[in-house]
Design an enzyme around this catalytic site. Structure first.
Site, PDB file in Angstrom:
ATOM      1  N   TYR A 231     -18.412  14.928 -15.890  1.00 47.33           N
ATOM      2  CA  TYR A 231     -18.574  13.467 -15.615  1.00 47.33           C
ATOM      3  C   TYR A 231     -19.557  13.609 -14.315  1.00 47.33           C
ATOM      4  CZ  TYR A 231     -18.069   8.688 -14.125  1.00 47.33           C
ATOM      5  OH  TYR A 231     -18.495   7.530 -13.705  1.00 47.33           O
TER       6      TYR A 231
ATOM      7  N   ASP B  63      -9.502  17.822 -15.776  1.00 48.76           N
ATOM      8  CA  ASP B  63      -9.908  16.116 -15.955  1.00 48.76           C
ATOM      9  C   ASP B  63      -9.643  15.860 -17.299  1.00 48.76           C
ATOM     10  OD1 ASP B  63     -10.912  13.646 -16.694  1.00 48.76           O
ATOM     11  OD2 ASP B  63     -12.342  13.670 -14.890  1.00 48.76           O
TER      12      ASP B  63
ATOM     13  N   LYS C 119     -10.510   4.404 -18.937  1.00 48.09           N
ATOM     14  CA  LYS C 119     -11.197   4.773 -20.401  1.00 48.09           C
ATOM     15  C   LYS C 119      -9.992   4.525 -21.363  1.00 48.09           C
ATOM     16  CE  LYS C 119     -14.726   5.741 -17.843  1.00 48.09           C
ATOM     17  NZ  LYS C 119     -15.034   7.163 -17.316  1.00 48.09           N
TER      18      LYS C 119
ATOM     19  N   ARG D 285       0.564  -0.909  -0.043  1.00 48.03           N
ATOM     20  CA  ARG D 285       0.052  -0.067   0.034  1.00 48.03           C
ATOM     21  C   ARG D 285       0.843   1.246   0.082  1.00 48.03           C
ATOM     22  NH1 ARG D 285      -1.837   2.304   4.528  1.00 48.03           N
ATOM     23  NH2 ARG D 285      -2.266   0.283   5.480  1.00 48.03           N
TER      24      ARG D 285
HETATM   25  C1  LIG Z   1     -15.183   7.585 -16.004  1.00 49.34           C
HETATM   26  C2  LIG Z   1     -14.895   9.212 -15.778  1.00 49.34           C
HETATM   27  C3  LIG Z   1     -14.439   9.402 -14.608  1.00 49.34           C
HETATM   28  C4  LIG Z   1     -14.495   8.433 -13.241  1.00 49.34           C
HETATM   29  O1  LIG Z   1     -13.514   7.348 -13.585  1.00 49.34           O
HETATM   30  P1  LIG Z   1     -13.761   6.056 -12.954  1.00 49.34           P
HETATM   31  O2  LIG Z   1     -12.259   5.046 -13.506  1.00 49.34           O
HETATM   32  O3  LIG Z   1     -15.096   5.326 -13.644  1.00 49.34           O
HETATM   33  O4  LIG Z   1     -13.579   6.072 -11.452  1.00 49.34           O
HETATM   34  C5  LIG Z   1     -13.939  10.654 -14.186  1.00 49.34           C
HETATM   35  N1  LIG Z   1     -13.870  11.615 -15.346  1.00 49.34           N
HETATM   36  C6  LIG Z   1     -14.482  11.551 -16.485  1.00 49.34           C
HETATM   37  C7  LIG Z   1     -14.223  12.569 -17.594  1.00 49.34           C
HETATM   38  C8  LIG Z   1     -14.921  10.244 -16.940  1.00 49.34           C
HETATM   39  O5  LIG Z   1     -15.255   9.830 -18.107  1.00 49.34           O
END
Ligand SMILES: *Cc1c(COP(=O)(O)O)cnc(C)c1O
Length: 384
Positions: A107, A178, A203, A56
């Site tokens: 998101y 993001d 993603k 961890r």
């Molecule tokens: C999917 C997504 C998230 C969250 O990510 P996870 O891996 O599902 O926790 C955050 N920001 C954007 C733009 C996303 O598409």
């Protein structure tokens, strides 16, 4: 092997391009008969005498992935068990009771977690249209944090990141971007003055719809320590298998992006000429409200698009039942093309029209994708 050691780029050589960085970094030391990849190594306790001792607190396979991701974004990466874990860890960088300027379209779970902190009295959130630069700049007056997402999920709005990141820096706001939809190949917010870049590596970075993983990338040493501490104490550590798969996926991100982006451009163009479709949104189309800004600030229009189908939600749902090459599923950025009706989520109602389909374009042959959409549009026509 850690990012601190530098790499072959050091010593005045020409810096590697992202295609090379994605493949060449994050490798184990070259020893005879050694593997070319850092092996999957499930571990909790580590042999004593090193810098970690307990997984961890830090684990070698994470460092390989972090080395590549950090180099691609131009900073130092800290990986987490999901994009949301990276998001909530980044909130540890906020001062107490911050005033946060955040996108009204983003998101949905990021928006939710920001609004929850407001409801709990821990923050004040000013929601803004991030495509409206003057409105964002006005909201930044007296604020502590500027949280940005661009292109936005799901409406693909484009923020003027160069101006907004510079303004945040001048105004001493912590600036978080993001970058999930753009990937570091299309946009590098740290270079524009952002303090933190967030990725849902679930993603496009992972790219195969088979893992959850997140990352926060920073340049500042104090921020790096805070994020590592947030992971250690928050416990949202990436799994061994996920880390391995994610780095394996990242090796081909440049290749996958090239194909998926080409495919998306063709599909967006053809959809916008289809008589059963309206309001196709794709940053590469002239009709996109921030088309010029996208051309000026992004390295490419990306692999995401949205469209609305004539006949409302019922027709859209029938289309989702009729696709054969596309998969009706959430998430995005995989080699497989997916689509979904976003208003199926209660938290997206009021943000997106009922009939809006969000499409993540993958790497299949574009003609197979197009024929699939055509036949699904045709066979769903009676449902409208
Ligand atoms: C999917 C997504 C998230 C969250 O990510 P996870 O891996 O599902 O926790 C955050 N920001 C954007 C733009 C996303 O598409």
């Amino acid at each position: 092997m850690s990012a601190d050691d530098g790499n072959e780029q050091a010593g005045g050589a020409e810096p590697w391009r992202p295609e090379t960085t994605a493949i060449a970094l994050g490798r184990p030391p070259a020893v005879p008969d050694g593997p070319l990849n850092v092996p999957v190594s499930p571990a909790s306790a580590l042999q004593a005498g090193g810098t970690s001792g307990y997984a961890r607190d830090g684990h070698a396979p994470w460092q390989a992935l972090e080395e590549v991701l950090g180099a691609l974004e131009g900073g130092r990466a800290v990986t987490f068990s999901s994009g949301m874990a990276a998001t909530t860890a980044a909130m540890r960088l906020f001062d107490a009771s911050p005033v946060i300027v955040a996108p009204e379209v983003a998101y949905m779970d990021v928006r939710r977690v920001l609004l929850e902190s407001q409801e709990a009295g821990r923050a004040q959130v000013r929601l803004v249209d991030v495509t409206d630069t003057d409105a964002v700049l006005a909201a930044c007056d007296g604020a502590d944090v500027l949280w940005l997402e661009s292109p936005t999920n799901p409406l693909l709005g484009i923020a003027d990141l160069p101006r907004l990141c510079a303004a945040a820096r001048d105004g001493d706001l912590l600036c978080v971007v993001d970058n999930t939809f753009a990937t570091p190949l299309l946009q590098r917010p740290l270079e524009l003055g952002a303090d933190v870049v967030i990725h849902s590596a679930t993603k496009a970075i992972g790219g195969h719809s088979d893992l959850l993983l997140g990352a926060a990338i920073v340049s500042d040493d104090a921020h790096l320590r805070t994020l590592r501490g947030a992971r250690e104490l928050g416990g949202a550590t990436p799994g061994a298998l996920e880390t391995y798969l994610c780095l394996r996926g990242l090796r081909t991100l440049p290749l996958r992006l090239e194909r998926s982006q080409q495919n998306a451009a063709v599909l967006a163009e053809r959809l916008s000429e289809h008589s059963e479709v309206h309001e196709v949104r794709y940053p590469g189309l002239d009709s996109h409200p921030q088309h010029a800004r996208a051309r000026g600030t992004l390295g490419g229009p990306g692999f995401m698009l949205t469209f609305r189908v004539n006949g409302g939600a019922a027709r859209a749902d029938a289309l989702l039942d009729a696709v054969r090459v596309f998969t009706h599923a959430t998430s995005l950025g995989g080699v497989e093309s997916t689509l979904e009706r976003r208003a199926r989520y209660p938290t997206e109602r009021g943000v997106v029209p009922e009939d809006l389909l969000r499409v993540s374009v993958g790497c299949e042959h574009v003609e197979d994708l197009w024929h699939d959409l055509e036949q699904a549009l045709e066979s769903s026509a009676s449902a409208g």
